[in-house]
Design a protein around this motif. Structure first.
Motif, PDB file in Angstrom:
ATOM      1  N   ARG A   1       0.829  -1.198   0.000  1.00 15.34           N
ATOM      2  CA  ARG A   1       0.000   0.000   0.000  1.00 15.34           C
ATOM      3  C   ARG A   1       0.867   1.254   0.000  1.00 15.34           C
ATOM      4  O   ARG A   1       0.790   2.062  -0.898  1.00 15.34           O
ATOM      5  CB  ARG A   1      -0.938  -0.008   1.199  1.00 15.34           C
ATOM      6  N   SER A   2       1.709   1.420   1.009  1.00 18.48           N
ATOM      7  CA  SER A   2       2.478   2.662   1.082  1.00 18.48           C
ATOM      8  C   SER A   2       3.524   2.751  -0.021  1.00 18.48           C
ATOM      9  O   SER A   2       3.724   3.819  -0.599  1.00 18.48           O
ATOM     10  CB  SER A   2       3.128   2.819   2.455  1.00 18.48           C
ATOM     11  N   TRP A   3       4.173   1.640  -0.357  1.00 17.89           N
ATOM     12  CA  TRP A   3       5.193   1.672  -1.402  1.00 17.89           C
ATOM     13  C   TRP A   3       4.598   2.061  -2.748  1.00 17.89           C
ATOM     14  O   TRP A   3       5.202   2.793  -3.527  1.00 17.89           O
ATOM     15  CB  TRP A   3       5.887   0.310  -1.487  1.00 17.89           C
ATOM     16  N   VAL A   4       3.397   1.596  -3.059  1.00 12.34           N
ATOM     17  CA  VAL A   4       2.792   1.872  -4.359  1.00 12.34           C
ATOM     18  C   VAL A   4       1.819   3.046  -4.320  1.00 12.34           C
ATOM     19  O   VAL A   4       1.163   3.337  -5.313  1.00 12.34           O
ATOM     20  CB  VAL A   4       2.080   0.624  -4.929  1.00 12.34           C
ATOM     21  N   ALA A   5       1.742   3.729  -3.195  1.00 11.59           N
ATOM     22  CA  ALA A   5       0.779   4.823  -3.044  1.00 11.59           C
ATOM     23  C   ALA A   5       0.788   5.813  -4.203  1.00 11.59           C
ATOM     24  O   ALA A   5      -0.290   6.222  -4.660  1.00 11.59           O
ATOM     25  CB  ALA A   5       1.001   5.544  -1.713  1.00 11.59           C
ATOM     26  N   PRO A   6       1.943   6.204  -4.732  1.00 10.30           N
ATOM     27  CA  PRO A   6       1.920   7.155  -5.852  1.00 10.30           C
ATOM     28  C   PRO A   6       1.163   6.651  -7.079  1.00 10.30           C
ATOM     29  O   PRO A   6       0.636   7.438  -7.862  1.00 10.30           O
ATOM     30  CB  PRO A   6       3.396   7.361  -6.186  1.00 10.30           C
ATOM     31  N   SER A   7       1.074   5.350  -7.240  1.00 16.36           N
ATOM     32  CA  SER A   7       0.403   4.817  -8.422  1.00 16.36           C
ATOM     33  C   SER A   7      -1.117   4.812  -8.293  1.00 16.36           C
ATOM     34  O   SER A   7      -1.816   4.671  -9.293  1.00 16.36           O
ATOM     35  CB  SER A   7       0.903   3.406  -8.732  1.00 16.36           C
ATOM     36  N   PHE A   8      -1.648   4.950  -7.087  1.00 16.17           N
ATOM     37  CA  PHE A   8      -3.098   4.912  -6.926  1.00 16.17           C
ATOM     38  C   PHE A   8      -3.783   6.102  -7.606  1.00 16.17           C
ATOM     39  O   PHE A   8      -4.938   6.012  -7.996  1.00 16.17           O
ATOM     40  CB  PHE A   8      -3.501   4.818  -5.458  1.00 16.17           C
ATOM     41  N   ASP A   9      -3.089   7.204  -7.768  1.00 13.60           N
ATOM     42  CA  ASP A   9      -3.664   8.331  -8.504  1.00 13.60           C
ATOM     43  C   ASP A   9      -3.855   7.975  -9.979  1.00 13.60           C
ATOM     44  O   ASP A   9      -4.776   8.462 -10.623  1.00 13.60           O
ATOM     45  CB  ASP A   9      -2.774   9.568  -8.386  1.00 13.60           C
ATOM     46  N   ALA A  10      -2.972   7.131 -10.518  1.00 16.51           N
ATOM     47  CA  ALA A  10      -3.018   6.783 -11.940  1.00 16.51           C
ATOM     48  C   ALA A  10      -3.973   5.631 -12.241  1.00 16.51           C
ATOM     49  O   ALA A  10      -4.328   5.413 -13.392  1.00 16.51           O
ATOM     50  CB  ALA A  10      -1.611   6.409 -12.421  1.00 16.51           C
ATOM     51  N   VAL A  11      -4.388   4.895 -11.225  1.00 15.05           N
ATOM     52  CA  VAL A  11      -5.191   3.700 -11.437  1.00 15.05           C
ATOM     53  C   VAL A  11      -6.650   4.049 -11.755  1.00 15.05           C
ATOM     54  O   VAL A  11      -7.174   5.057 -11.297  1.00 15.05           O
ATOM     55  CB  VAL A  11      -5.094   2.780 -10.183  1.00 15.05           C
ATOM     56  N   ASP A  12      -7.279   3.218 -12.596  1.00 12.07           N
ATOM     57  CA  ASP A  12      -8.701   3.386 -12.894  1.00 12.07           C
ATOM     58  C   ASP A  12      -9.564   2.651 -11.876  1.00 12.07           C
ATOM     59  O   ASP A  12     -10.632   3.114 -11.506  1.00 12.07           O
ATOM     60  CB  ASP A  12      -9.023   2.843 -14.297  1.00 12.07           C
ATOM     61  N   LYS A  13      -9.092   1.476 -11.447  1.00 15.83           N
ATOM     62  CA  LYS A  13      -9.883   0.653 -10.531  1.00 15.83           C
ATOM     63  C   LYS A  13      -8.950  -0.058  -9.550  1.00 15.83           C
ATOM     64  O   LYS A  13      -7.927  -0.602  -9.940  1.00 15.83           O
ATOM     65  CB  LYS A  13     -10.706  -0.378 -11.313  1.00 15.83           C
ATOM     66  N   ILE A  14      -9.334  -0.031  -8.283  1.00 18.02           N
ATOM     67  CA  ILE A  14      -8.630  -0.772  -7.241  1.00 18.02           C
ATOM     68  C   ILE A  14      -9.568  -1.890  -6.789  1.00 18.02           C
ATOM     69  O   ILE A  14     -10.673  -1.619  -6.321  1.00 18.02           O
ATOM     70  CB  ILE A  14      -8.265   0.125  -6.046  1.00 18.02           C
ATOM     71  N   VAL A  15      -9.136  -3.110  -6.965  1.00 18.03           N
ATOM     72  CA  VAL A  15      -9.927  -4.269  -6.571  1.00 18.03           C
ATOM     73  C   VAL A  15      -9.374  -4.793  -5.252  1.00 18.03           C
ATOM     74  O   VAL A  15      -8.174  -5.074  -5.148  1.00 18.03           O
ATOM     75  CB  VAL A  15      -9.878  -5.371  -7.640  1.00 18.03           C
ATOM     76  N   VAL A  16     -10.248  -4.892  -4.252  1.00 21.88           N
ATOM     77  CA  VAL A  16      -9.856  -5.403  -2.948  1.00 21.88           C
ATOM     78  C   VAL A  16     -10.482  -6.783  -2.784  1.00 21.88           C
ATOM     79  O   VAL A  16     -11.706  -6.911  -2.729  1.00 21.88           O
ATOM     80  CB  VAL A  16     -10.326  -4.467  -1.805  1.00 21.88           C
ATOM     81  N   LEU A  17      -9.628  -7.796  -2.725  1.00 22.61           N
ATOM     82  CA  LEU A  17     -10.112  -9.160  -2.551  1.00 22.61           C
ATOM     83  C   LEU A  17     -10.342  -9.428  -1.056  1.00 22.61           C
ATOM     84  O   LEU A  17      -9.428  -9.301  -0.252  1.00 22.61           O
ATOM     85  CB  LEU A  17      -9.112 -10.172  -3.109  1.00 22.61           C
TER      86      LEU A  17
END
Length: 165
Positions: A72-88
């Protein structure tokens, strides 16, 4: 399309990422292959930070991708670029069963294995995964800024039926 799949160990992230990749014809990336140093003789050694950050930026710069990983924290910068976050939200008992099955298959050389897992490491993973599922993941879901991009899924195969865009 840019999709990030998160969930505990054994939740089915890699499995569903591969199926979605085939269905949508876009590449998928297992973030474990970037985050961990698989050349190390010891299990659980992180790759150099600058190298894994560079590789993550390369993926984020692509037009479409599926990333999967619990990070989560390591990839946090990429969440702005993502279209969809899927939480299993796979039941913890199912995840634990899968963790043991995967370990046994790797030890028996039934499946290819880049990781040098140990029994102690599996016990540590099970403890970490329990805490992640019971504490960290619910907290993330309740307080995350990306609620508009998030889809919660209890059975990862349900993703194949969802319209992700």
């Amino acid at each position: 399309m840019r999709i990030h799949i998160i969930g505990g160990s054994g939740s089915g992230k890699s499995y569903i990422a591969e199926l979605l990749s085939d269905k949508l014809h876009i590449p998928h990336y297992d973030l474990d292959n970037i985050f961990w140093d698989h050349q190390s003789n010891e299990y659980g050694v992180k790759a150099p930070g600058d190298e894994r950050d560079r590789r993550l930026r390369e993926i984020i710069g692509l037009d479409s991708w599926i990333k999967e990983g619990v990070y989560r924290s390591w990839v946090a910068p990429s969440f702005d670029a993502v279209d969809k976050i899927v939480v299993l939200m796979t039941p913890l008992s199912v995840q634990e069963e899968r963790i043991w099955e995967r370990y046994e298959e790797r030890i028996a050389d039934i499946v290819p294995n880049k990781k040098r897992e140990t029994l102690e490491g599996i016990h540590n993973l099970l403890a970490w995964n329990k805490d992640y599922n019971l504490t960290k993941l619910p907290n993330l879901i309740d307080h995350w800024d990306y609620k508009d991009k998030r889809t919660l899924v209890r059975d990862n195969l349900d993703l194949l039926e969802l319209q992700l865009m």
